[in-house]
Design a protein around this motif. Sequence first.
Motif, PDB file in Angstrom:
ATOM      1  N   ARG A   1       0.880  -1.172   0.000  1.00  0.00           N
ATOM      2  CA  ARG A   1       0.000   0.000   0.000  1.00  0.00           C
ATOM      3  C   ARG A   1       0.920   1.226   0.000  1.00  0.00           C
ATOM      4  NH1 ARG A   1      -2.915  -2.902   4.410  1.00  0.00           N
ATOM      5  NH2 ARG A   1      -2.371  -1.194   5.825  1.00  0.00           N
ATOM      6  N   TYR A   2       1.480   1.504  -1.147  1.00  0.00           N
ATOM      7  CA  TYR A   2       2.606   2.427  -1.225  1.00  0.00           C
ATOM      8  C   TYR A   2       2.242   3.877  -0.949  1.00  0.00           C
ATOM      9  CZ  TYR A   2       4.865  -1.662  -3.242  1.00  0.00           C
ATOM     10  OH  TYR A   2       5.362  -2.925  -3.444  1.00  0.00           O
ATOM     11  N   ASP A   3       1.080   4.319  -1.398  1.00  0.00           N
ATOM     12  CA  ASP A   3       0.684   5.704  -1.122  1.00  0.00           C
ATOM     13  C   ASP A   3       0.541   5.932   0.377  1.00  0.00           C
ATOM     14  OD1 ASP A   3       0.673   6.258  -3.807  1.00  0.00           O
ATOM     15  OD2 ASP A   3      -1.504   6.094  -4.046  1.00  0.00           O
ATOM     16  N   GLU A   4      -0.050   4.960   1.050  1.00  0.00           N
ATOM     17  CA  GLU A   4      -0.202   5.040   2.509  1.00  0.00           C
ATOM     18  C   GLU A   4       1.162   5.026   3.191  1.00  0.00           C
ATOM     19  OE1 GLU A   4      -1.896   2.056   5.986  1.00  0.00           O
ATOM     20  OE2 GLU A   4      -2.894   2.061   4.026  1.00  0.00           O
ATOM     21  N   ALA A   5       2.050   4.170   2.721  1.00  0.00           N
ATOM     22  CA  ALA A   5       3.396   4.093   3.299  1.00  0.00           C
ATOM     23  C   ALA A   5       4.128   5.418   3.119  1.00  0.00           C
ATOM     24  CB  ALA A   5       4.186   2.961   2.646  1.00  0.00           C
ATOM     25  N   GLU A   6       4.013   6.011   1.933  1.00  0.00           N
ATOM     26  CA  GLU A   6       4.700   7.279   1.686  1.00  0.00           C
ATOM     27  C   GLU A   6       4.208   8.370   2.631  1.00  0.00           C
ATOM     28  OE1 GLU A   6       5.504  10.527  -1.899  1.00  0.00           O
ATOM     29  OE2 GLU A   6       4.944   8.460  -2.384  1.00  0.00           O
ATOM     30  N   THR A   7       2.898   8.423   2.831  1.00  0.00           N
ATOM     31  CA  THR A   7       2.339   9.421   3.753  1.00  0.00           C
ATOM     32  C   THR A   7       2.904   9.242   5.150  1.00  0.00           C
ATOM     33  OG1 THR A   7       0.290   9.606   2.486  1.00  0.00           O
ATOM     34  CG2 THR A   7       0.211  10.279   4.792  1.00  0.00           C
ATOM     35  N   ASP A   8       2.961   7.997   5.613  1.00  0.00           N
ATOM     36  CA  ASP A   8       3.454   7.736   6.968  1.00  0.00           C
ATOM     37  C   ASP A   8       4.958   8.004   7.076  1.00  0.00           C
ATOM     38  OD1 ASP A   8       0.978   7.046   8.025  1.00  0.00           O
ATOM     39  OD2 ASP A   8       1.156   4.959   7.403  1.00  0.00           O
ATOM     40  N   PHE A   9       5.722   7.611   6.055  1.00  0.00           N
ATOM     41  CA  PHE A   9       7.159   7.901   6.081  1.00  0.00           C
ATOM     42  C   PHE A   9       7.408   9.413   6.149  1.00  0.00           C
ATOM     43  CE2 PHE A   9       8.278   3.666   3.940  1.00  0.00           C
ATOM     44  CZ  PHE A   9       8.912   3.174   5.070  1.00  0.00           C
ATOM     45  N   ARG A  10       6.640  10.171   5.387  1.00  0.00           N
ATOM     46  CA  ARG A  10       6.838  11.623   5.382  1.00  0.00           C
ATOM     47  C   ARG A  10       6.466  12.233   6.736  1.00  0.00           C
ATOM     48  NH1 ARG A  10       8.456  13.304   0.553  1.00  0.00           N
ATOM     49  NH2 ARG A  10       7.832  12.150  -1.321  1.00  0.00           N
ATOM     50  N   ARG A  11       5.498  11.683   7.403  1.00  0.00           N
ATOM     51  CA  ARG A  11       5.149  12.167   8.739  1.00  0.00           C
ATOM     52  C   ARG A  11       6.308  11.948   9.707  1.00  0.00           C
ATOM     53  NH1 ARG A  11      -0.889   9.550   8.962  1.00  0.00           N
ATOM     54  NH2 ARG A  11      -2.016  11.279   7.973  1.00  0.00           N
ATOM     55  N   VAL A  12       6.948  10.788   9.598  1.00  0.00           N
ATOM     56  CA  VAL A  12       8.087  10.513  10.469  1.00  0.00           C
ATOM     57  C   VAL A  12       9.208  11.513  10.200  1.00  0.00           C
ATOM     58  CG1 VAL A  12       9.873   8.846  11.086  1.00  0.00           C
ATOM     59  CG2 VAL A  12       7.534   8.062  10.678  1.00  0.00           C
ATOM     60  N   LEU A  13       9.524  11.746   8.938  1.00  0.00           N
ATOM     61  CA  LEU A  13      10.625  12.642   8.590  1.00  0.00           C
ATOM     62  C   LEU A  13      10.308  14.094   8.921  1.00  0.00           C
ATOM     63  CD1 LEU A  13      11.829  11.118   5.212  1.00  0.00           C
ATOM     64  CD2 LEU A  13      12.902  10.933   7.468  1.00  0.00           C
ATOM     65  N   ALA A  14       9.026  14.451   8.908  1.00  0.00           N
ATOM     66  CA  ALA A  14       8.658  15.815   9.299  1.00  0.00           C
ATOM     67  C   ALA A  14       9.002  16.068  10.759  1.00  0.00           C
ATOM     68  CB  ALA A  14       7.170  16.045   9.054  1.00  0.00           C
ATOM     69  N   THR A  15       8.905  15.010  11.566  1.00  0.00           N
ATOM     70  CA  THR A  15       9.220  15.108  12.990  1.00  0.00           C
ATOM     71  C   THR A  15      10.698  14.853  13.266  1.00  0.00           C
ATOM     72  OG1 THR A  15       6.997  14.350  13.554  1.00  0.00           O
ATOM     73  CG2 THR A  15       8.658  14.189  15.272  1.00  0.00           C
ATOM     74  N   ASP A  16      11.276  13.915  12.530  1.00  0.00           N
ATOM     75  CA  ASP A  16      12.651  13.487  12.774  1.00  0.00           C
ATOM     76  C   ASP A  16      13.393  13.375  11.436  1.00  0.00           C
ATOM     77  OD1 ASP A  16      14.991  12.435  13.705  1.00  0.00           O
ATOM     78  OD2 ASP A  16      14.138  10.549  14.445  1.00  0.00           O
ATOM     79  N   PRO A  17      13.846  14.505  10.875  1.00  0.00           N
ATOM     80  CA  PRO A  17      14.438  14.495   9.525  1.00  0.00           C
ATOM     81  C   PRO A  17      15.762  13.754   9.421  1.00  0.00           C
ATOM     82  CG  PRO A  17      14.659  16.654  10.546  1.00  0.00           C
ATOM     83  CD  PRO A  17      13.754  15.869  11.431  1.00  0.00           C
ATOM     84  N   ASN A  18      16.380  13.434  10.543  1.00  0.00           N
ATOM     85  CA  ASN A  18      17.645  12.703  10.527  1.00  0.00           C
ATOM     86  C   ASN A  18      17.487  11.251  10.960  1.00  0.00           C
ATOM     87  OD1 ASN A  18      19.319  14.878   9.674  1.00  0.00           O
ATOM     88  ND2 ASN A  18      19.187  15.737  11.730  1.00  0.00           N
ATOM     89  N   ASN A  19      16.291  10.720  10.812  1.00  0.00           N
ATOM     90  CA  ASN A  19      16.041   9.324  11.146  1.00  0.00           C
ATOM     91  C   ASN A  19      16.584   8.457  10.017  1.00  0.00           C
ATOM     92  OD1 ASN A  19      14.715   6.730  11.355  1.00  0.00           O
ATOM     93  ND2 ASN A  19      13.358   7.662  12.868  1.00  0.00           N
ATOM     94  N   ALA A  20      17.771   7.891  10.232  1.00  0.00           N
ATOM     95  CA  ALA A  20      18.470   7.172   9.158  1.00  0.00           C
ATOM     96  C   ALA A  20      17.668   5.983   8.650  1.00  0.00           C
ATOM     97  CB  ALA A  20      19.842   6.717   9.655  1.00  0.00           C
TER      98      ALA A  20
END
Length: 265
Positions: free
Chosen positions: A107-126
């Motif tokens: 479910r790639y669109d959903e995954a992309e949304t969630d990944f972007r939420r994580v990076l918005a909070t933690d942009p250096n999450n390797a």
Amino acid sequence: HEYDKAVAAARTAADKQPKSVDAKLTLARQLADTGHAEEGIAMAKALIQSDPKNLEVYYQLAQIDTDLRRWKDASDTLDLADKQATKKDDQTMVEFQRAMMADRAKRYDEAETDFRRVLATDPNNALTLNNFGFMLADRDVKLDEALAMIQKAVKLEPTNYAYLDSLGWAYYRLGQYAQAEDNLQRAISRGANDPTVHDHLGDVYEKTGRLKQAAAQWELSLNEYAHTVQADMDNSDVSKVQKKLDSARVRLARESGAPAAGKPE
């Protein structure tokens, strides 16, 4: 790859440390990975009942369900975790787990949304930078963004073989085969037992006209898949590698005038 011994060792540790949540979680994961899913899930759920605020248990149970392709169960567990997540870091981890589950479920669109939420909070999450970048590169979309994210992940953790593999794969998708080969070779030097890395290097060799070397890498990939637990692999990936190897053997046989070799036993 001695999984029965791993389960036995985990069970011994859990028996010796009956109050250790970590020991019991390790055993639960081992059981789920080796065909004893219900026992492992029951053990994790019992830990939640005894300590409903321990978020690590929710994460591990969600991971077990994700590995078993039980998407609804994994989602329900993460919903419960979200209710317990009062700290920002905990909420970010729930989002990351959701992204990984959606990615595995394709479910790639959903995954992309969630990944972007994580990076918005933690942009250096390797880990997020790598996994999100690899998802995009593997789908052959947004390649420049994927490369930039993976490069950042590698800069943060330069010896992580999985990140080097992702970097090599992004370069491959971009047609930059020398850079792809260099990073995949570095990945193999640190994680030679990963079938995906061998598969990727095989693709680079094929694309650059080295079919014999490609076939050798695909054979290594299949050998590693043969020793991988079901939870850590996708049968469709194995089938793709087998088809590439079979095709390569036919082509090599035609070039040499010899009969094609059969599939490995």
